[in-house]
Design a protein around this motif. Sequence first.
Motif, PDB file in Angstrom:
ATOM      1  N   ASP A  61       6.083   3.804   0.835  1.00 53.55           N
ATOM      2  CA  ASP A  61       6.102   2.835   1.934  1.00 53.55           C
ATOM      3  C   ASP A  61       4.798   2.035   1.981  1.00 53.55           C
ATOM      4  O   ASP A  61       4.816   0.825   2.217  1.00 53.55           O
ATOM      5  CB  ASP A  61       6.321   3.560   3.259  1.00 53.55           C
ATOM      6  N   ALA A  62       3.669   2.713   1.753  1.00 55.79           N
ATOM      7  CA  ALA A  62       2.388   2.002   1.751  1.00 55.79           C
ATOM      8  C   ALA A  62       2.364   0.933   0.662  1.00 55.79           C
ATOM      9  O   ALA A  62       1.845  -0.172   0.878  1.00 55.79           O
ATOM     10  CB  ALA A  62       1.243   2.993   1.548  1.00 55.79           C
ATOM     11  N   ALA A  99       1.997  -3.061   1.301  1.00 56.50           N
ATOM     12  CA  ALA A  99       0.917  -3.807   0.649  1.00 56.50           C
ATOM     13  C   ALA A  99       1.454  -5.014  -0.104  1.00 56.50           C
ATOM     14  O   ALA A  99       0.802  -6.059  -0.176  1.00 56.50           O
ATOM     15  CB  ALA A  99       0.148  -2.896  -0.299  1.00 56.50           C
ATOM     16  N   ASP A 100       2.653  -4.863  -0.674  1.00 54.88           N
ATOM     17  CA  ASP A 100       3.248  -5.947  -1.470  1.00 54.88           C
ATOM     18  C   ASP A 100       4.159  -6.853  -0.649  1.00 54.88           C
ATOM     19  O   ASP A 100       4.678  -7.840  -1.172  1.00 54.88           O
ATOM     20  CB  ASP A 100       4.066  -5.363  -2.631  1.00 54.88           C
ATOM     21  N   GLY A 101       4.401  -6.494   0.620  1.00 51.02           N
ATOM     22  CA  GLY A 101       5.343  -7.256   1.427  1.00 51.02           C
ATOM     23  C   GLY A 101       6.775  -7.102   0.959  1.00 51.02           C
ATOM     24  O   GLY A 101       7.574  -8.039   1.066  1.00 51.02           O
ATOM     25  N   ALA A 136      13.953   2.456  -6.736  1.00 51.02           N
ATOM     26  CA  ALA A 136      13.555   3.234  -7.916  1.00 51.02           C
ATOM     27  C   ALA A 136      12.079   3.028  -8.227  1.00 51.02           C
ATOM     28  O   ALA A 136      11.352   3.983  -8.527  1.00 51.02           O
ATOM     29  CB  ALA A 136      14.413   2.848  -9.121  1.00 51.02           C
ATOM     30  N   ARG A 137      11.607   1.789  -8.137  1.00 54.72           N
ATOM     31  CA  ARG A 137      10.191   1.526  -8.418  1.00 54.72           C
ATOM     32  C   ARG A 137       9.291   2.183  -7.369  1.00 54.72           C
ATOM     33  O   ARG A 137       8.242   2.742  -7.700  1.00 54.72           O
ATOM     34  CB  ARG A 137       9.936   0.019  -8.476  1.00 54.72           C
ATOM     35  N   LEU A 138       9.714   2.124  -6.112  1.00 56.30           N
ATOM     36  CA  LEU A 138       8.888   2.699  -5.050  1.00 56.30           C
ATOM     37  C   LEU A 138       8.849   4.218  -5.129  1.00 56.30           C
ATOM     38  O   LEU A 138       7.781   4.827  -4.972  1.00 56.30           O
ATOM     39  CB  LEU A 138       9.414   2.255  -3.688  1.00 56.30           C
ATOM     40  N   LEU A 139       9.999   4.861  -5.365  1.00 54.63           N
ATOM     41  CA  LEU A 139      10.002   6.318  -5.468  1.00 54.63           C
ATOM     42  C   LEU A 139       9.153   6.765  -6.649  1.00 54.63           C
ATOM     43  O   LEU A 139       8.372   7.719  -6.543  1.00 54.63           O
ATOM     44  CB  LEU A 139      11.428   6.844  -5.618  1.00 54.63           C
ATOM     45  N   ASP A 180      -1.709   2.226  -7.960  1.00 52.78           N
ATOM     46  CA  ASP A 180      -2.587   1.189  -7.431  1.00 52.78           C
ATOM     47  C   ASP A 180      -3.875   1.811  -6.886  1.00 52.78           C
ATOM     48  O   ASP A 180      -3.852   2.623  -5.965  1.00 52.78           O
ATOM     49  CB  ASP A 180      -1.849   0.438  -6.324  1.00 52.78           C
ATOM     50  N   ARG A 181      -5.015   1.445  -7.446  1.00 53.46           N
ATOM     51  CA  ARG A 181      -6.287   2.027  -7.010  1.00 53.46           C
ATOM     52  C   ARG A 181      -6.568   1.748  -5.539  1.00 53.46           C
ATOM     53  O   ARG A 181      -7.261   2.514  -4.874  1.00 53.46           O
ATOM     54  CB  ARG A 181      -7.434   1.500  -7.879  1.00 53.46           C
TER      55      ARG A 181
END
Length: 208
Positions: free
Chosen positions: A58-59, A63-65, A140-143, A156-157
């Motif tokens: 979720d974060a 961050a990416d909207g 899928a990308r978020l999980l 993402d640092r």
Amino acid sequence: MVTVPPGALPDDWRPLLAEPPLARLLGRPLVDDALSAMHRLLPPRTALHSLRTFLLADARARADGTEYDRAGLLAAAAFHDSGLTCEAPRVPGGFPGRSAVLLDRFLAGHGVDDGRRGALTRAVREHIRPFPARTAGTEARLLHFGAWLDVVGRGDRQLLAERRRLARLAPTPLFAVSFSARVAVCGLRGVLPDRPPTAGDRSRRPAR
């Protein structure tokens, strides 16, 4: 399914359940039942990893909207390691494949349509890949991002501070090492070592 009220879930979940992205979802049948299933299926440390996975995903989305299926992704996060348990069916695809089958049954029981189920079960089936497929959908990308960032810190640092903050709220020391060992063992045994099977579990396990 008998739903466990959020207030009856383990005390060590409460700091994460109080996080706004998760707290806003409580009370929805799909979410409450997914949390209940996770409480029943997963060992405590793995359940905390699943909650952190959702919050990190979720974060990243915030961050990416990026808009995404919030309740659906919470359910996917709750089930993404369920294939490591003794209740998982014996299907191809290793533990992610078993997890996807359990999630699909859960979503079908809640009347989730085929398209939404397909996106969420794919997210679970592919979360262990080194990198998401080019054709992977948003969930899928978020999980994938949340799971990998929580276990090994890859991602993402700018969100590593969020990872550390969530780990302080719900600590699972040396989780990456212990979880990797469990995954290796489960490849042979099909059950997480820190959740000893009950007599009922053993009676449901297929003969070998």
